[in-house]
Design a protein around this motif. Structure first.
Motif, PDB file in Angstrom:
ATOM      1  N   HIS A  23       0.698  -1.251  -0.055  1.00 31.10           N
ATOM      2  CA  HIS A  23      -0.060   0.090   0.147  1.00 31.10           C
ATOM      3  C   HIS A  23       0.850   1.180  -0.133  1.00 31.10           C
ATOM      4  O   HIS A  23       0.624   2.267  -0.857  1.00 31.10           O
ATOM      5  N   ASN A  53      -5.254   6.036  -6.558  1.00 33.10           N
ATOM      6  CA  ASN A  53      -5.095   5.020  -5.381  1.00 33.10           C
ATOM      7  C   ASN A  53      -5.900   5.469  -4.314  1.00 33.10           C
ATOM      8  O   ASN A  53      -5.193   6.215  -3.636  1.00 33.10           O
ATOM      9  N   TRP A  87      -8.773   4.725  -0.882  1.00 33.34           N
ATOM     10  CA  TRP A  87      -9.121   3.688  -0.004  1.00 33.34           C
ATOM     11  C   TRP A  87     -10.416   4.048   0.552  1.00 33.34           C
ATOM     12  O   TRP A  87     -10.713   5.412   0.607  1.00 33.34           O
TER      13      TRP A  87
END
Length: 80
Positions: A1, A52, A54
């Motif tokens: 990550h 990216n 989350w």
């Protein structure tokens, strides 16, 4: 990550590879380049992480979304 976050922040074009489940050997790195295993179908391309994100909900699993912008051709290799 953390590596994906760093690539997202940098916009650096790098090599990506997806190896399919028709084998178990991992790709190797030779002179800074990913080399596909000979007994597994692999798809490789150059690109950069365009996004990216989350999503973390309370008492829920962590979910993510990764967008890679391809730059150049896709190379496919098949088991020997």
């Amino acid at each position: 990550h953390m590596a994906l976050d760093a690539l997202d922040a940098s916009n650096i074009t790098t090599q990506f590879m997806a190896c399919l489940s028709d084998g178990i050997a991992a790709p190797t790195v030779l002179a800074g380049k990913l080399v596909p295993p000979v007994d597994r179908t692999c798809i490789a391309w150059m690109g950069y992480v365009a996004e990216n994100t989350w999503d973390v909900g309370q008492n829920d699993i962590v979910k993510g979304n990764l967008s890679i912008q391809r730059s150049g051709p896709v190379t496919k290799t098949y088991p020997a």
